[in-house]
Design an enzyme around this catalytic site. Structure first.
Site, mmCIF file in Angstrom:
data_model
loop_
_atom_site.group_PDB
_atom_site.id
_atom_site.type_symbol
_atom_site.label_atom_id
_atom_site.label_comp_id
_atom_site.label_asym_id
_atom_site.label_seq_id
_atom_site.Cartn_x
_atom_site.Cartn_y
_atom_site.Cartn_z
ATOM 1 N N THR A 37 0.869 -1.174 0.000
ATOM 2 C CA THR A 37 0.000 0.000 0.000
ATOM 3 C C THR A 37 0.904 1.222 0.000
ATOM 4 O O THR A 37 1.693 1.423 0.918
ATOM 5 C CB THR A 37 -0.917 0.020 1.225
ATOM 6 O OG1 THR A 37 -1.714 -1.161 1.227
ATOM 7 C CG2 THR A 37 -1.838 1.231 1.189
ATOM 8 N N LYS A 46 0.660 4.528 8.575
ATOM 9 C CA LYS A 46 1.253 4.957 7.305
ATOM 10 C C LYS A 46 0.184 5.086 6.223
ATOM 11 O O LYS A 46 0.120 6.100 5.512
ATOM 12 C CB LYS A 46 2.328 3.956 6.889
ATOM 13 C CG LYS A 46 2.956 4.211 5.522
ATOM 14 C CD LYS A 46 2.334 3.338 4.412
ATOM 15 C CE LYS A 46 2.569 1.875 4.653
ATOM 16 N NZ LYS A 46 2.019 1.026 3.541
ATOM 17 N N LYS A 59 -7.103 1.200 -2.905
ATOM 18 C CA LYS A 59 -6.705 0.673 -1.597
ATOM 19 C C LYS A 59 -6.820 1.743 -0.510
ATOM 20 O O LYS A 59 -7.228 1.454 0.624
ATOM 21 C CB LYS A 59 -5.277 0.142 -1.667
ATOM 22 C CG LYS A 59 -4.735 -0.370 -0.320
ATOM 23 C CD LYS A 59 -5.575 -1.517 0.248
ATOM 24 C CE LYS A 59 -5.153 -1.904 1.664
ATOM 25 N NZ LYS A 59 -3.847 -2.593 1.713
#
Length: 399
Positions: A203, A345, A277
């Site tokens: 990701t 993150k 995503k």
């Protein structure tokens, strides 16, 4: 032999006594080379001397015979760029049809895998089990030993993996890691043959995915962004949701490999998989808050929390998050299927994208702050279900 021709395309405010192809052909003929088409676009922002033009074309013909040579290291081209009279944009477009990966075949297609953590080890294991030859690399080598015991070959660097592979998968921690394994001195694109494919399942940032796609094309390769959702359970079961951005025909070629790991959906051009995503992570973040708050409310109200979860699981409140994480929360199992550190993150990247789009998503911002609070308490290496700890602290609930 597969031929490569050097084309010159010029946009100019003046007139030319010769057509671009005629000038190119007259300068150097029609060179043949066994790799890829080199497309040179020269945009004239002023007077551009015929001597410099001819010299540049001759130099580029020499480059065509040696594709590994750094293009902008050649004096005539460097002079043109530095003078700001022209802008040179080089784009390698694959013409080596015979070199491109056209079909994925178990036992024939060579697969590389970089990143054998919680998710990567299980995902790579499915590809091995399907009969593919796999070379692997992980910064902590012992995390790849289990795959090697099942038949994978250990490589010493991402470069080494690429040199042994037709298709390379990466699933690492952070965008900086992606950049290093792809573009570093010992990176994938230094070793992947023309026609090869690299698939990043980390990701990461949509902008980085687009950058990598262009970098791969310059080397006559393809880069696909294909992040996944489903956690460690989905990785182990081979039921991950795979969100794919890039060239559609490359997506179709990769279908047999994606099928080993789960269900792939084509989202659009480079970066689209990453955007999907991030939207997925935004959805999960708010869902996790709702799940944890519902459980805390049920407990405070004196309900049997297990019975509460069973009651709502078949109704509108049922969700994949409830299915995957409610049992772990109840048993105080905070082992990572997906690390808090990595979720922070992801949510940070999503917030950055929101700023770029002038988009306000307060639920996302709240979720990110709650997960950051877990990091501040030293709980970044726990799984995302550890969110319950942050809410318990807010409400002074002791377990």
């Amino acid at each position: 032999m597969v031929h490569r021709e050097l084309w010159w395309k010029r946009r100019t405010t003046g007139t030319s006594s010769m057509a671009p192809w005629e000038r190119t052909k007259g300068t150097m003929g029609a060179p043949a080379c066994p790799t890829a088409l080199l497309l040179l676009r020269v945009f004239n922002h002023g007077r551009y001397t015929g001597q410099l033009l001819q010299s540049s074309l001759i130099t580029l013909h020499q480059v065509a015979q040696n594709p590994a040579a750094p293009l902008l290291a050649h004096p005539p081209i460097t002079e043109a760029v530095n003078s700001r009279r022209v802008r040179l944009n080089f784009c390698a477009v694959s013409m080596a049809q015979s070199e491109a990966v056209k079909e994925i075949v178990s036992g024939q297609t060579r697969v590389g895998w970089i990143g054998t953590g919680v998710m990567g080890q299980a995902m790579c294991g499915h590809i091995l089990a399907a009969g593919f030859q796999v070379s692997v690399y992980n910064r902590t080598a012992n995390k790849a030993q289990d795959l090697c015991s099942k038949g994978a070959t250990m490589a010493e660097s991402p470069l080494s993996v690429a040199q042994q592979s037709d298709v390379v998968f990466t699933i690492v921690g952070y965008p900086s890691d992606v950049r290093e394994v792809m573009l570093g001195e010992k990176g994938i694109l230094k070793g992947l043959r023309p026609g090869g494919i690299v698939v990043d399942m980390t990701t990461s940032q949509p902008s980085l995915a687009r950058e990598l796609s262009l970098a791969a094309k310059e080397r006559s390769c393809e880069s696909i962004d294909a992040p996944v959702s489903g956690g460690d359970k989905g990785a182990k079961a081979g039921t991950l949701a795979i969100m794919v951005g890039g060239e559609k025909n490359t997506f179709e070629v990769l279908a047999p490999l994606f099928k080993c790991m789960g269900n792939a959906t084509y989202m659009g051009p480079a970066g689209s998989g990453q955007s999907c995503k991030l939207a997925n992570q935004v959805t999960i973040a708010s869902t996790m808050i709702g799940l944890v708050e519902g459980m805390i409310y049920a407990q405070k109200a004196g309900l049997n929390v297990d019975t509460f979860l069973q009651a709502i699981s078949e109704g509108a409140a049922g969700s994949k998050s409830l299915e995957l994480y409610s049992g772990r929360i109840r048993s105080r199992d905070f082992a990572p299927g997906f690390y808090v550190n990595h979720f922070v993150k992801d949510l940070g990247i999503a917030l950055e994208e929101c700023r770029n789009m002038d988009l306000a998503l307060p639920g996302l911002a709240l979720a990110q702050q709650l997960y950051v609070s877990l990091k501040s308490h030293g709980e970044g290496a726990l799984g995302t279900q550890a969110l319950i700890l942050a809410l318990e602290r807010l409400n002074n609930i002791k377990q």
